[in-house]
Design a protein around this motif. Structure first.
Motif, PDB file in Angstrom:
ATOM      1  N   UNK A 128       0.835  -1.198   0.000  1.00 43.48           N
ATOM      2  CA  UNK A 128       0.000   0.000   0.000  1.00 43.48           C
ATOM      3  C   UNK A 128       0.869   1.247   0.000  1.00 43.48           C
ATOM      4  N   UNK A 129       0.293   2.316  -0.476  1.00 42.49           N
ATOM      5  CA  UNK A 129       1.022   3.581  -0.460  1.00 42.49           C
ATOM      6  C   UNK A 129       1.031   4.163   0.947  1.00 42.49           C
ATOM      7  N   UNK A 130       2.115   4.817   1.261  1.00 40.89           N
ATOM      8  CA  UNK A 130       2.235   5.424   2.581  1.00 40.89           C
ATOM      9  C   UNK A 130       1.670   6.836   2.538  1.00 40.89           C
ATOM     10  N   UNK A 131       0.684   7.070   3.384  1.00 34.88           N
ATOM     11  CA  UNK A 131       0.086   8.408   3.433  1.00 34.88           C
ATOM     12  C   UNK A 131      -0.048   8.842   4.893  1.00 34.88           C
ATOM     13  N   UNK A 132      -0.235  10.135   5.069  1.00 37.43           N
ATOM     14  CA  UNK A 132      -0.348  10.668   6.425  1.00 37.43           C
ATOM     15  C   UNK A 132      -1.507  10.038   7.188  1.00 37.43           C
ATOM     16  N   UNK A 133      -2.702   9.960   6.597  1.00 35.86           N
ATOM     17  CA  UNK A 133      -3.804   9.343   7.338  1.00 35.86           C
ATOM     18  C   UNK A 133      -3.497   7.907   7.738  1.00 35.86           C
ATOM     19  N   UNK A 134      -2.830   7.184   6.889  1.00 31.27           N
ATOM     20  CA  UNK A 134      -2.520   5.793   7.211  1.00 31.27           C
ATOM     21  C   UNK A 134      -1.542   5.693   8.367  1.00 31.27           C
ATOM     22  N   UNK A 135      -0.530   6.529   8.344  1.00 30.36           N
ATOM     23  CA  UNK A 135       0.412   6.528   9.452  1.00 30.36           C
ATOM     24  C   UNK A 135      -0.304   6.902  10.744  1.00 30.36           C
ATOM     25  N   UNK A 136      -1.167   7.891  10.637  1.00 33.43           N
ATOM     26  CA  UNK A 136      -1.865   8.370  11.830  1.00 33.43           C
ATOM     27  C   UNK A 136      -2.774   7.290  12.413  1.00 33.43           C
ATOM     28  N   UNK A 193      -2.430   4.057  12.091  1.00 30.40           N
ATOM     29  CA  UNK A 193      -1.591   3.004  12.654  1.00 30.40           C
ATOM     30  C   UNK A 193      -1.055   3.413  14.026  1.00 30.40           C
ATOM     31  N   UNK A 194      -0.691   4.657  14.122  1.00 30.53           N
ATOM     32  CA  UNK A 194      -0.175   5.159  15.385  1.00 30.53           C
ATOM     33  C   UNK A 194      -1.270   5.200  16.451  1.00 30.53           C
ATOM     34  N   UNK A 195      -2.420   5.668  16.045  1.00 32.83           N
ATOM     35  CA  UNK A 195      -3.548   5.729  16.982  1.00 32.83           C
ATOM     36  C   UNK A 195      -3.898   4.327  17.481  1.00 32.83           C
ATOM     37  N   UNK A 252     -14.622   5.480  14.605  1.00 36.49           N
ATOM     38  CA  UNK A 252     -14.921   6.801  15.128  1.00 36.49           C
ATOM     39  C   UNK A 252     -13.868   7.304  16.104  1.00 36.49           C
ATOM     40  N   UNK A 253     -13.465   6.409  16.976  1.00 35.80           N
ATOM     41  CA  UNK A 253     -12.438   6.739  17.956  1.00 35.80           C
ATOM     42  C   UNK A 253     -11.131   7.082  17.240  1.00 35.80           C
ATOM     43  N   UNK A 254     -10.795   6.270  16.253  1.00 32.18           N
ATOM     44  CA  UNK A 254      -9.572   6.505  15.507  1.00 32.18           C
ATOM     45  C   UNK A 254      -9.650   7.828  14.754  1.00 32.18           C
ATOM     46  N   UNK A 255     -10.819   8.098  14.226  1.00 34.00           N
ATOM     47  CA  UNK A 255     -11.049   9.346  13.521  1.00 34.00           C
ATOM     48  C   UNK A 255     -10.759  10.529  14.443  1.00 34.00           C
ATOM     49  N   UNK A 256     -11.303  10.458  15.646  1.00 33.74           N
ATOM     50  CA  UNK A 256     -11.088  11.524  16.623  1.00 33.74           C
ATOM     51  C   UNK A 256      -9.603  11.682  16.917  1.00 33.74           C
ATOM     52  N   UNK A 257      -8.944  10.560  17.107  1.00 35.13           N
ATOM     53  CA  UNK A 257      -7.524  10.582  17.431  1.00 35.13           C
ATOM     54  C   UNK A 257      -6.699  11.150  16.275  1.00 35.13           C
ATOM     55  N   UNK A 258      -7.004  10.695  15.076  1.00 34.82           N
ATOM     56  CA  UNK A 258      -6.274  11.139  13.894  1.00 34.82           C
ATOM     57  C   UNK A 258      -6.453  12.638  13.688  1.00 34.82           C
ATOM     58  N   UNK A 259      -7.636  13.098  13.955  1.00 31.69           N
ATOM     59  CA  UNK A 259      -7.967  14.513  13.754  1.00 31.69           C
ATOM     60  C   UNK A 259      -7.087  15.478  14.529  1.00 31.69           C
ATOM     61  N   UNK A 260      -6.642  15.037  15.707  1.00 28.99           N
ATOM     62  CA  UNK A 260      -5.830  15.952  16.507  1.00 28.99           C
ATOM     63  C   UNK A 260      -4.527  16.304  15.800  1.00 28.99           C
ATOM     64  N   UNK A 263      -8.471  15.393   7.987  1.00 25.53           N
ATOM     65  CA  UNK A 263      -8.878  14.024   7.644  1.00 25.53           C
ATOM     66  C   UNK A 263     -10.376  13.802   7.788  1.00 25.53           C
ATOM     67  N   UNK A 264     -10.916  13.067   6.860  1.00 23.63           N
ATOM     68  CA  UNK A 264     -12.350  12.765   6.906  1.00 23.63           C
ATOM     69  C   UNK A 264     -12.592  11.396   7.525  1.00 23.63           C
ATOM     70  N   UNK A 265     -13.793  11.219   8.062  1.00 21.30           N
ATOM     71  CA  UNK A 265     -14.165   9.926   8.617  1.00 21.30           C
ATOM     72  C   UNK A 265     -14.108   8.836   7.553  1.00 21.30           C
ATOM     73  N   UNK A 266     -14.555   9.184   6.366  1.00 27.33           N
ATOM     74  CA  UNK A 266     -14.528   8.205   5.287  1.00 27.33           C
ATOM     75  C   UNK A 266     -13.118   7.756   4.971  1.00 27.33           C
TER      76      UNK A 266
END
Lengths: 168, 168
Positions: free
Chosen positions: B27-35, B37-39, B49-57, B62-65
């Motif tokens: 897969x391609x490495x992108x910021x949302x993907x790294x985020x 994985x980290x979350x 949803x939880x991950x979305x919230x975490x990534x958003x910070x 980033x979108x939920x989708x």
DNA sequence: GTCCTTGTTTTGAATTACTCAAAATAAGAC
DNA sequence: GTCTTATTTTGAGTAATTCAAAACAAGGAC
């Protein structure tokens, strides 16, 4: 109260027996409730929607919400059990009070009961429960049902649906 | 470069290691993907949803989708695993490839990993599988977590939430 | 048998979790 | 740097289920 019996053929279909079990659970006997119980006897692992369709044939006035209500009351009263296999809507069954599990076909979604692999209270003892006070163990098996095995072998094989276990 | 401290497990938190594992999955490495994985490293059993919230910070745009997309790609690629305990939204975890199970607190919903009770491939053999070709066995334990046990004992006891296992 | 209370169902709407699709964007091979 | 194509954004849609108020009916009281 008492008696969550497991059911001999008679008690699962005879209206009076059905009514009795509903009353025994402390609930009022109504037409939708009888109909749901009967429909469940005919297809023992059904979604609310499926039951709704079935109930409708006899009782055209019934609403989907009524079915949801009936199922909620039944499940709270221990008259039915709700299972929620990944990727499908909730299923309801009348076999309650014993500790049994389920096997789901990854191709067609069919569900069958499976008795405990390890005696009466099976996997109920994880080696390390992280300090949890374990109350129940629920096992879901995934596999290919006999019918689908045949269809796959017959190279009717189209892309297997693969419900959603392995990857995906 | 050289030695960041040994605080977080290196492969689960180091950006380069995360990127590598994504690339390794094709897969391609992108910021949302790294985020994501980290979350997931920080809370190993999280809803989209939880991950979305975490990534958003970190990544406010980033979108939920996008999160759903990332998780679908990860799960298809075997980088994450999706579990769906009854009554809760789907949870995702990075621990994959081993056959482990979960215990869910019926009071607060907390999830912990549980290693197989019966060796490596556990209940994988139901006594009677009704002719199914069994592919996998999934075990979910339900119980009360240590924290909730204390709270219940302390007669902080309010009505226990009872997620939805026993009755209800 | 009729009345009354209270549980149940209907009717109508809302919510949650998730999916779909087209257009905009950006990774990574060249 | 350019180009291809995977990924994300934007915007909308759906399935399964829940909530709430009003109409209704089961079953005990009389």
């Amino acid at each position: 109260m008492t008696s969550t019996e497991v059911s001999p053929p008679e008690t699962t279909h005879r209206p009076e027996a059905l009514a009795d079990s509903i009353r025994a659970a402390g609930l009022r006997v109504t037409a939708p409730r009888l109909a749901v119980l009967l429909a469940l006897a005919e297809s023992p692992h059904s979604t609310a929607d499926r039951l709704f369709a079935s109930v409708r044939t006899d009782l055209p006035g019934t609403s989907l919400q009524a079915v949801y209500g009936v199922l909620a009351a039944f499940t709270a009263a221990g008259l039915t059990r709700k299972i929620e296999p990944s990727g499908s809507a909730a299923l309801f069954e009348r076999r309650v009070g014993d500790n049994h599990h389920h096997i789901v076909c990854t191709r067609c979604g069919t569900v069958r009961d499976v008795d405990c692999a390890v005696g009466a209270a099976p996997c109920l003892t994880p080696e390390d429960a992280s300090g949890f006070a374990v109350q129940a163990a629920e096992v879901t098996y995934w596999g290919v049902c006999p019918t689908c095995q045949v269809e796959l072998a017959t190279t009717l094989s189209s892309a297997p649906l693969l419900l959603n276990k392995g990857a995906r």
